[in-house]
Every structure is written in structure tokens, then in C-alpha cells.
Design a protein around this motif. Structure first.
Motif, PDB file in Angstrom:
ATOM      1  N   VAL A 117      39.349  27.349  45.480  1.00 50.35           N
ATOM      2  CA  VAL A 117      39.401  27.588  44.036  1.00 50.35           C
ATOM      3  C   VAL A 117      40.781  28.141  43.693  1.00 50.35           C
ATOM      4  O   VAL A 117      41.169  29.198  44.196  1.00 50.35           O
ATOM      5  N   TRP A 118      41.494  27.416  42.865  1.00 47.75           N
ATOM      6  CA  TRP A 118      42.810  27.867  42.404  1.00 47.75           C
ATOM      7  C   TRP A 118      42.606  28.686  41.129  1.00 47.75           C
ATOM      8  O   TRP A 118      42.120  28.183  40.129  1.00 47.75           O
ATOM      9  N   VAL A 119      42.966  29.954  41.177  1.00 46.96           N
ATOM     10  CA  VAL A 119      42.731  30.867  40.052  1.00 46.96           C
ATOM     11  C   VAL A 119      44.052  31.109  39.329  1.00 46.96           C
ATOM     12  O   VAL A 119      44.990  31.661  39.915  1.00 46.96           O
ATOM     13  N   GLU A 120      44.121  30.693  38.059  1.00 43.32           N
ATOM     14  CA  GLU A 120      45.373  30.836  37.320  1.00 43.32           C
ATOM     15  C   GLU A 120      45.178  31.296  35.876  1.00 43.32           C
ATOM     16  O   GLU A 120      46.153  31.478  35.148  1.00 43.32           O
ATOM     17  N   LEU A 128      36.006  35.896  38.983  1.00 43.78           N
ATOM     18  CA  LEU A 128      36.156  36.240  40.398  1.00 43.78           C
ATOM     19  C   LEU A 128      35.859  37.719  40.633  1.00 43.78           C
ATOM     20  O   LEU A 128      35.193  38.080  41.613  1.00 43.78           O
ATOM     21  N   ALA A 129      36.337  38.582  39.740  1.00 49.17           N
ATOM     22  CA  ALA A 129      36.086  40.021  39.877  1.00 49.17           C
ATOM     23  C   ALA A 129      34.589  40.315  39.855  1.00 49.17           C
ATOM     24  O   ALA A 129      34.088  41.127  40.648  1.00 49.17           O
ATOM     25  N   GLN A 158      45.448  35.498  48.540  1.00 50.68           N
ATOM     26  CA  GLN A 158      44.337  34.706  49.040  1.00 50.68           C
ATOM     27  C   GLN A 158      43.146  35.631  49.279  1.00 50.68           C
ATOM     28  O   GLN A 158      43.280  36.654  49.950  1.00 50.68           O
ATOM     29  N   ILE A 159      42.007  35.259  48.735  1.00 46.66           N
ATOM     30  CA  ILE A 159      40.773  36.024  48.909  1.00 46.66           C
ATOM     31  C   ILE A 159      39.687  35.072  49.411  1.00 46.66           C
ATOM     32  O   ILE A 159      39.499  33.992  48.848  1.00 46.66           O
ATOM     33  N   LEU A 180      41.215  43.263  38.874  1.00 47.81           N
ATOM     34  CA  LEU A 180      40.714  43.391  40.245  1.00 47.81           C
ATOM     35  C   LEU A 180      40.759  44.823  40.783  1.00 47.81           C
ATOM     36  O   LEU A 180      40.304  45.071  41.903  1.00 47.81           O
ATOM     37  N   ARG A 181      41.309  45.756  40.018  1.00 46.97           N
ATOM     38  CA  ARG A 181      41.411  47.136  40.521  1.00 46.97           C
ATOM     39  C   ARG A 181      40.065  47.718  40.943  1.00 46.97           C
ATOM     40  O   ARG A 181      39.959  48.318  42.022  1.00 46.97           O
TER      41      ARG A 181
END
Length: 365
Positions: A117-120, A128-129, A158-159, A180-181
Motif C-alpha cells: 500500500v503506497w500511502v501519500e 493507517l493510524a 516502511q511499516i 502517527l505520534r
């Protein structure tokens, strides 16, 4: 007769040269087309991609880095001191290291597929979070860019979870990464890295992201006294995978990334959870083999998690010169001048070098 042979030779030579010219022209055109298809919107932009970042936490100024200050549960402020904003949470993990790792391999694909999955976009990042907040653990790796950049910046993250690999375009998402914190700072979620010493600092520098609850596979290798502790060694040993580590030096700003770079980036994170599970099993076995009683507390697992979470206690600091350009001037003088030479000419040259370096630093800051 001789004249005829000479003409034939000349004709053959001309034909050969023409054929060579056509071949060279075709090859050059093909190469240009190939480069064009792989060209990057970032590489060919008028300005550097970092110029588009609205919020730069570590700039080129000579001011100190300001860490995140958690003044309340609902607000975040910048902290000018070097106090770690999550120091208490990390200390709690150090006092009572987590040993009950549940790295479930159900649904995990043992081989890297072309699916990722390309997250942009910010909406993808928020999604995603939310997904990561429900995970017990996930693997993380980063790719950095430092060429023509004083402090460098994170170009890709990368996750990997048990079921999916995510590649985050942190250039496009630079100003939104705060989303994402919470998951990275959640002490109930284990973040698996390999050799996280620099990653921890880079995430603080670029996004004010702080890691709480870390398992570092490199630290596990230290505790187990492995002959090597590189990720390449672990990939080969536990997964039978060979990677080209020279790709780490590629320009990770380019978009789209080449197929080879995508596979490399995906591979580095994809196997982390599996490798961590293998290492934890070995650590537990060492605890069993070296225990004198059933009631004895585990040592190897505890030590690996303790060393891992000690990395989290690091705080990023900027290297600030006594005066602008000091480091550059010192480097030039040490290589090209005898700094102990006492002549007035030498002193004037050294002073000129320092002035030029100071001017350069101030012009680009």
C-alpha cells in the motif's frame, strides 16, 4: 583494380560508421526515454522538495532544537529543553521490561509480494493510524536523504503488519505525520526496528514522533552473541533472503521509485516481525537453558528489551557551531593549511576561509 578496392574499403568504412552512429543515437534515445519514465517530480522540481515543507522542526538556523512538550492530554507544545516528552513511559518499561511478546504469525506472508500500500494522502495516513492502533506490534524502517541537505530528512517510512506492507511517502506527507505520534508512543504496541539508534532520532527531528516500547533486533543479536547483527545477515539466516544494501545509498526522493528500490524498501520491513519472533524464541530458550529453577526470572529476554528501550531515551540535538561555518572552516583548514604556522600570510588566509564559510552558512540559512 587497386583503385576499385580502395573505393570499396572506403564505402565499407562509411557504412560501418553510419551504422555505429545510428546505434549510438538509438541507444541514447532509449536511455533518455528510460530516464524520463523514471524521472521524479521531486528531483526535477524547481526547488528542493524540502522547500515545500510548511513546518520544519530542525532547520538550518543556529537555534537549538525544540522537543515536543506534553503540557496536557489535549495539547502539544514545543519544549526547548532536552527533556524527553515520554521519559516516564519509557522508564516504566525499563523498570518492568515487557516479556510477553505476542507476535502472532497468523496470516503472515513468508515472501514479499508485489502487493503493498503506497500511502501519500492525509486520509490514507489517518486510516493507517487507526489500523495500527489495533495492532499488538508492527515493523518499521526508514530511508533517509542527506545529499545537498544540511541535516537530511526522512524520504520514506516502511511499516509492516502481519498482513500488509505500507510505504509512506513522507515527502508528500511531511506536514501530516503527526497523525502517527499516538501509535508510536503507545506503550501497549511494540514497534520492531533493526538498528534503531538513528531512526529514533530522525523521527524526532522530522516529525516529533517518539518511540515508546521498542524491540530492536540488532540488540537481540547482541544479547545472543550472534556472529553478526546486520539486517542482511538476519534476512539471509532466518528468511533465506539476499538484499543489495547498496540501494540504501540511492536517492530516495525520486518518484516513482524504481521496482528494485520498492522491493528493497518493502523487504526491509516485511520480515522484521518474523525475525523478531525467531529471536525472541531463542532468547526464551536461553533463559530456560541457563535457569537454575522454574521460579527464576528471565534474563535474556529482559536484557534485549531493556537495551531496546534504552534507545528510545535518546533525544535529538542539533550540532551548533560556536560561530556559523565553524565546522566547515575547521575541516578545510585541517586539510589544506598548517594551522600552527605563525606567518601573517597564513593567518590572513585562515581568516579569509573562516569568513567565507561564515558567509556561506548565513546565505543558505
Amino acid at each position: 583494380m587497386e583503385d576499385k578496392k580502395s573505393k570499396i574499403k572506403i564505402a565499407v568504412t562509411l557504412i560501418s560508421l553510419a551504422a555505429a552512429a545510428v546505434t549510438i543515437a538509438f541507444t541514447a534515445a532509449h536511455y533518455r526515454r528510460r530516464r524520463k519514465t523514471r524521472s521524479s517530480c521531486y528531483l526535477h522540481a524547481e526547488g528542493k522538495p524540502q522547500f515545500s515543507f510548511r513546518r520544519v522542526l530542525a532547520d538550518n538556523s543556529f537555534s537549538h532544537f525544540k522537543h515536543l512538550k506534553r503540557s496536557s492530554a489535549s495539547s502539544n507544545e514545543e519544549n526547548g529543553s532536552n527533556l524527553h516528552p515520554y521519559e516516564q513511559e519509557i522508564k516504566a518499561l525499563l523498570e518492568k521490561p515487557p516479556v510477553d511478546f505476542k507476535l502472532d504469525s497468523t496470516g503472515w506472508n513468508s515472501k514479499v509480494s508485489s502487493s503493498y500500500v503506497w500511502v501519500e494522502t492525509e486520509s490514507q495516513l489517518k486510516e493507517l493510524a487507526d489500523l495500527l492502533s489495533n495492532e499488538r506490534a508492527f515493523g518499521v524502517d526508514t530511508e533517509q536523504h542527506s545529499l545537498r541537505s544540511f541535516l537530511g530528512f526522512t524520504a520514506l517510512i516502511q511499516i509492516s503488519t502481519r498482513t500488509e506492507d505500507y510505504l509512506l511517502d513522507t515527502i508528500a506527507l511531511h506536514d501530516a505525520m503527526a497523525v502517527l505520534r499516538p501509535v508510536f508512543a503507545d506503550p501497549n504496541i511494540c514497534k520492531v526496528f533493526h538498528g534503531a539508534d538513528n531512526d529514533v532520532l530522525w523521527l524526532q527531528r522530522d516529525f516529533h514522533i517518539y518511540i515508546v516500547n521498542l524491540f530492536d533486533t540488532a540488540k537481540a543479536c547482541e544479547v545472543l552473541s550472534k556472529p553478526q547483527k546486520s539486517l542482511a545477515y538476519l534476512l539471509e539466516t532466518y528468511c533465506g533472503i539476499y538484499t543489495n544494501k547498496l540501494l540504501q545509498r540511492e536517492d530516495w526522493r525520486q518518484r516513482p521509485l524504481s521496482a528494485e528500490m520498492l522491493e528493497y524498501a518493502q523487504t526491509d520491513a516485511h520480515y522484521l516481525l518474523y525475525i523478531a519472533r525467531c529471536l525472541i524464541e531463542e532468547l526464551r530458550q536461553h533463559d530456560i537453558d541457563n535457569s537454575t529453577s522454574l521460579d527464576e526470572k528471565p534474563h535474556y529476554v529482559v536484557e534485549a528489551t531493556r537495551r531496546s528501550n534504552m534507545i528510545c531515551m535518546q533525544v535529538y540535538t542539533k550540532e551548533i557551531d560556536l560561530y556559523p561555518g565553524e565546522a566547515a572552516a575547521s575541516s578545510i583548514l585541517s586539510r589544506h593549511f598548517d594551522v600552527h604556522e605563525g606567518s601573517s600570510t597564513s593567518s590572513e588566509k585562515q581568516d579569509l576561509v573562516r569568513r567565507l564559510c561564515t558567509w556561506r552558512e548565513l546565505m543558505v540559512s
